[in-house]
Design a protein around this motif. Structure first.
Motif, mmCIF file in Angstrom:
data_model
loop_
_atom_site.group_PDB
_atom_site.id
_atom_site.type_symbol
_atom_site.label_atom_id
_atom_site.label_comp_id
_atom_site.label_asym_id
_atom_site.label_seq_id
_atom_site.Cartn_x
_atom_site.Cartn_y
_atom_site.Cartn_z
ATOM 1 N N TRP A 1 23.406 -20.907 25.859
ATOM 2 C CA TRP A 1 21.919 -20.074 25.975
ATOM 3 C C TRP A 1 21.118 -20.714 26.994
ATOM 4 C CZ3 TRP A 1 18.755 -16.374 25.004
ATOM 5 C CH2 TRP A 1 17.331 -16.824 24.689
ATOM 6 N N ASN A 2 20.986 -22.016 26.782
ATOM 7 C CA ASN A 2 20.109 -22.628 27.864
ATOM 8 C C ASN A 2 20.414 -22.117 29.500
ATOM 9 O OD1 ASN A 2 17.829 -24.595 28.460
ATOM 10 N ND2 ASN A 2 19.385 -25.796 29.373
ATOM 11 N N LEU A 3 21.472 -21.975 29.799
ATOM 12 C CA LEU A 3 22.103 -21.814 31.128
ATOM 13 C C LEU A 3 21.797 -20.144 31.184
ATOM 14 C CD1 LEU A 3 23.241 -22.219 33.555
ATOM 15 C CD2 LEU A 3 25.583 -21.764 32.765
ATOM 16 N N LEU A 4 22.161 -19.357 30.324
ATOM 17 C CA LEU A 4 22.135 -18.006 30.297
ATOM 18 C C LEU A 4 20.635 -17.778 30.577
ATOM 19 C CD1 LEU A 4 23.282 -15.109 30.233
ATOM 20 C CD2 LEU A 4 23.149 -15.267 27.808
ATOM 21 N N ALA A 5 19.658 -18.080 29.479
ATOM 22 C CA ALA A 5 18.164 -17.699 29.627
ATOM 23 C C ALA A 5 17.580 -18.176 30.864
ATOM 24 C CB ALA A 5 17.476 -18.304 28.260
ATOM 25 N N LYS A 6 17.753 -19.353 31.159
ATOM 26 C CA LYS A 6 17.106 -19.893 32.263
ATOM 27 C C LYS A 6 17.322 -19.369 33.757
ATOM 28 C CE LYS A 6 15.530 -24.044 30.039
ATOM 29 N NZ LYS A 6 15.514 -25.521 30.003
ATOM 30 N N ALA A 7 18.825 -19.083 33.769
ATOM 31 C CA ALA A 7 19.255 -18.511 35.019
ATOM 32 C C ALA A 7 18.956 -17.019 35.299
ATOM 33 C CB ALA A 7 20.842 -18.380 34.870
ATOM 34 N N ALA B 1 2.553 -20.000 31.642
ATOM 35 C CA ALA B 1 4.053 -20.262 31.333
ATOM 36 C C ALA B 1 4.233 -21.956 31.347
ATOM 37 C CB ALA B 1 4.606 -19.957 32.279
ATOM 38 N N ALA B 2 3.338 -22.655 32.097
ATOM 39 C CA ALA B 2 3.667 -24.069 31.965
ATOM 40 C C ALA B 2 2.886 -24.590 30.732
ATOM 41 C CB ALA B 2 2.831 -24.787 33.280
ATOM 42 N N ALA B 3 1.682 -23.881 30.491
ATOM 43 C CA ALA B 3 1.026 -24.358 29.186
ATOM 44 C C ALA B 3 2.060 -24.074 27.794
ATOM 45 C CB ALA B 3 -0.260 -23.593 29.061
ATOM 46 N N LEU B 4 2.718 -22.902 27.837
ATOM 47 C CA LEU B 4 3.635 -22.528 26.876
ATOM 48 C C LEU B 4 4.838 -23.419 26.869
ATOM 49 C CD1 LEU B 4 4.404 -20.511 24.782
ATOM 50 C CD2 LEU B 4 5.486 -19.279 26.731
ATOM 51 N N ALA B 5 5.410 -23.895 27.792
ATOM 52 C CA ALA B 5 6.142 -24.971 27.969
ATOM 53 C C ALA B 5 5.845 -26.116 27.481
ATOM 54 C CB ALA B 5 7.065 -25.094 29.182
ATOM 55 N N ALA B 6 4.787 -26.739 27.981
ATOM 56 C CA ALA B 6 4.392 -28.000 27.373
ATOM 57 C C ALA B 6 3.882 -27.818 25.948
ATOM 58 C CB ALA B 6 2.963 -28.395 28.328
ATOM 59 N N TRP B 7 3.286 -26.733 25.385
ATOM 60 C CA TRP B 7 2.994 -26.791 23.947
ATOM 61 C C TRP B 7 4.394 -26.706 23.047
ATOM 62 C CZ3 TRP B 7 3.882 -23.016 19.930
ATOM 63 C CH2 TRP B 7 2.974 -23.239 18.717
ATOM 64 N N THR B 8 5.508 -25.873 23.533
ATOM 65 C CA THR B 8 6.605 -25.959 22.770
ATOM 66 C C THR B 8 7.246 -27.457 22.698
ATOM 67 O OG1 THR B 8 7.832 -24.829 24.666
ATOM 68 C CG2 THR B 8 6.955 -23.653 23.223
ATOM 69 N N ALA B 9 7.356 -27.858 23.876
ATOM 70 C CA ALA B 9 7.894 -29.156 24.105
ATOM 71 C C ALA B 9 7.289 -30.239 23.120
ATOM 72 C CB ALA B 9 7.741 -29.866 25.434
ATOM 73 N N ALA B 10 5.806 -29.981 22.806
ATOM 74 C CA ALA B 10 5.060 -31.062 22.085
ATOM 75 C C ALA B 10 5.595 -30.832 20.631
ATOM 76 C CB ALA B 10 3.737 -31.062 22.385
ATOM 77 N N THR B 11 5.654 -29.332 20.016
ATOM 78 C CA THR B 11 5.650 -29.145 18.779
ATOM 79 C C THR B 11 7.230 -29.337 18.339
ATOM 80 O OG1 THR B 11 5.745 -26.757 19.548
ATOM 81 C CG2 THR B 11 3.688 -27.552 19.103
ATOM 82 N N LEU B 12 8.157 -29.273 19.164
ATOM 83 C CA LEU B 12 9.434 -29.104 18.699
ATOM 84 C C LEU B 12 9.807 -30.781 18.204
ATOM 85 C CD1 LEU B 12 11.033 -26.498 20.900
ATOM 86 C CD2 LEU B 12 10.758 -26.326 18.369
ATOM 87 N N ALA C 1 12.278 -23.894 33.405
ATOM 88 C CA ALA C 1 13.141 -24.966 33.308
ATOM 89 C C ALA C 1 12.654 -25.944 32.417
ATOM 90 C CB ALA C 1 13.444 -25.690 34.624
ATOM 91 N N ALA C 2 11.281 -26.161 32.329
ATOM 92 C CA ALA C 2 10.904 -27.205 31.328
ATOM 93 C C ALA C 2 11.010 -26.730 29.782
ATOM 94 C CB ALA C 2 9.536 -27.664 31.901
ATOM 95 N N THR C 3 11.010 -25.478 29.638
ATOM 96 C CA THR C 3 10.863 -24.814 28.136
ATOM 97 C C THR C 3 12.036 -25.439 27.558
ATOM 98 O OG1 THR C 3 9.939 -22.991 29.059
ATOM 99 C CG2 THR C 3 10.603 -22.802 26.903
ATOM 100 N N PRO C 4 11.794 -25.882 26.460
ATOM 101 C CA PRO C 4 12.956 -26.417 25.567
ATOM 102 C C PRO C 4 13.924 -25.399 25.319
ATOM 103 C CG PRO C 4 10.896 -27.444 24.773
ATOM 104 C CD PRO C 4 10.462 -26.282 25.788
#
Length: 253
Positions: free
Chosen positions: A108-114, A242-253, A35-38
Motif C-alpha cells: 500500500w505504501n509503495l502504491l499510494a506514494k508512487a 501537504a507538509a503540515a498534514l504529513a507532520a500532523w499525522t506523523a505526530a498523532t499516530l 513521502a513523509a506521510t505515514p
C-alpha cells in the motif's frame, strides 16, 4: 502539437500561467510531503489525491488523460501486489488468500506514494512545455551542461524514433520481418546503423553550432523570467498544506 512537448496540454489556466521554476519547486516539495506521510494514515493519502484531482480540474486536464499516462507506474503496481506474498510477518486471511500484514502495508505504501508522485509529475508536464521546464531549471541554477544534454536528448529523440520506424517499414517492404531469436542479427544491424547515424548527426550539429559561435550556453525558447512573491506564495500553498498534514499525522499516530 510539437512532438517534443508530447505531454504538454496548452491552456490558459492559473497553473499554466505560473512560472516554471515555482512549479518545479512546488512539485519537489509536494512529493517530499507525500513521502513523509505515514503509510498508516490512509485518509491522508485520500486528501493528497483530492488535492491533485482539484488541481487537474483547475488546469482542465481530463481524467482519462491522467489515467492512461499513469500506466507508466505499472512495474511499481506489480511489485506492490507481490509484497504481501514476499514480506515475512504476521499473516492475515483475505478470502482464500493468506498474506503478510507487513507486506500489505508495504505494498500500500509503495502504491499510494508512487501513484501520487506520478500524478504530481503529470500535472507539471501537462501545464508546462519542455522548454519552460528547462528554463525553470536554469533559473534554479541547475548545471548548464545537464540542461544542454537534456535539451538535445529531448529534441532529437523523436527523430531517432522516426528513423527506426522508417527502417522497419523498409524491411517490411522487402519481406524482412525478424521475429525469432535466430533472426536477431538483422535487428542488431539496424540498431547499429541507427547508432552510427545518430553519432554522425551529433557531429554535424556540433560543427554547425561551432560555426555559429557556440560559447557553451544555449539560448532557451522561453526566457527564465523571475517569479513574483505572489506566484511563489500561490505555488507553495499546496505543498505547505501537504507538509503540515504529513507532520500532523506523523505526530498523532
Amino acid at each position: 502539437m510539437n512532438p517534443v512537448d508530447g505531454l504538454h496540454r496548452p491552456g490558459d489556466s492559473p497553473l499554466h500561467r505560473l512560472r516554471p521554476q515555482v512549479k518545479i519547486v512546488g512539485l519537489v516539495a509536494f512529493t517530499c510531503a507525500i513521502a513523509a506521510t505515514p503509510r498508516e494514515a490512509v485518509w491522508a493519502f485520500g486528501i493528497h489525491a483530492a488535492i491533485l484531482a482539484g488541481l487537474f480540474a483547475l488546469a482542465r486536464v481530463p481524467a482519462g488523460w491522467v489515467v492512461t499516462r499513469s500506466l507508466v507506474e505499472s512495474p511499481f503496481l506489480v511489485l506492490a501486489l507481490a509484497f504481501p506474498f514476499m514480506v515475512e510477518g504476521p499473516a492475515v486471511h483475505i478470502g482464500v488468500l493468506t498474506v503478510s500484514e507487513p507486506g500489505l502495508w508495504a505494498g500500500w505504501n509503495l502504491l499510494a506514494k508512487a501513484t501520487l508522485g506520478v500524478w504530481a509529475a503529470l500535472l507539471l508536464a501537462a501545464t508546462t512545455p519542455v522548454a519552460g521546464v528547462l528554463a525553470g531549471l536554469s533559473r534554479l541554477r541547475c548545471p548548464e551542461i545537464l540542461l544542454q544534454i537534456t535539451a538535445f536528448a529531448i529534441r532529437y529523440a523523436h527523430l531517432t524514433v522516426a528513423e527506426v520506424t522508417q527502417m522497419r517499414l523498409a524491411r517490411l517492404a522487402r519481406c524482412d520481418d525478424p521475429r525469432f531469436l535466430w533472426q536477431a542479427g538483422a535487428l542488431a544491424r539496424s540498431l547499429g546503423t541507427v547508432f552510427i547515424r545518430s553519432f554522425e548527426r551529433g557531429e554535424r550539429v556540433w560543427q554547425a553550432m561551432a560555426a555559429r559561435g557556440y560559447t557553451g550556453r544555449l539560448p532557451l525558447e522561453v526566457g527564465p523570467a523571475p517569479a513574483s512573491a505572489r506566484q511563489w506564495s500561490t505555488a507553495m500553498a499546496v505543498p505547505l498544506a501537504a507538509a503540515a498534514l504529513a507532520a500532523w499525522t506523523a505526530a498523532t499516530l
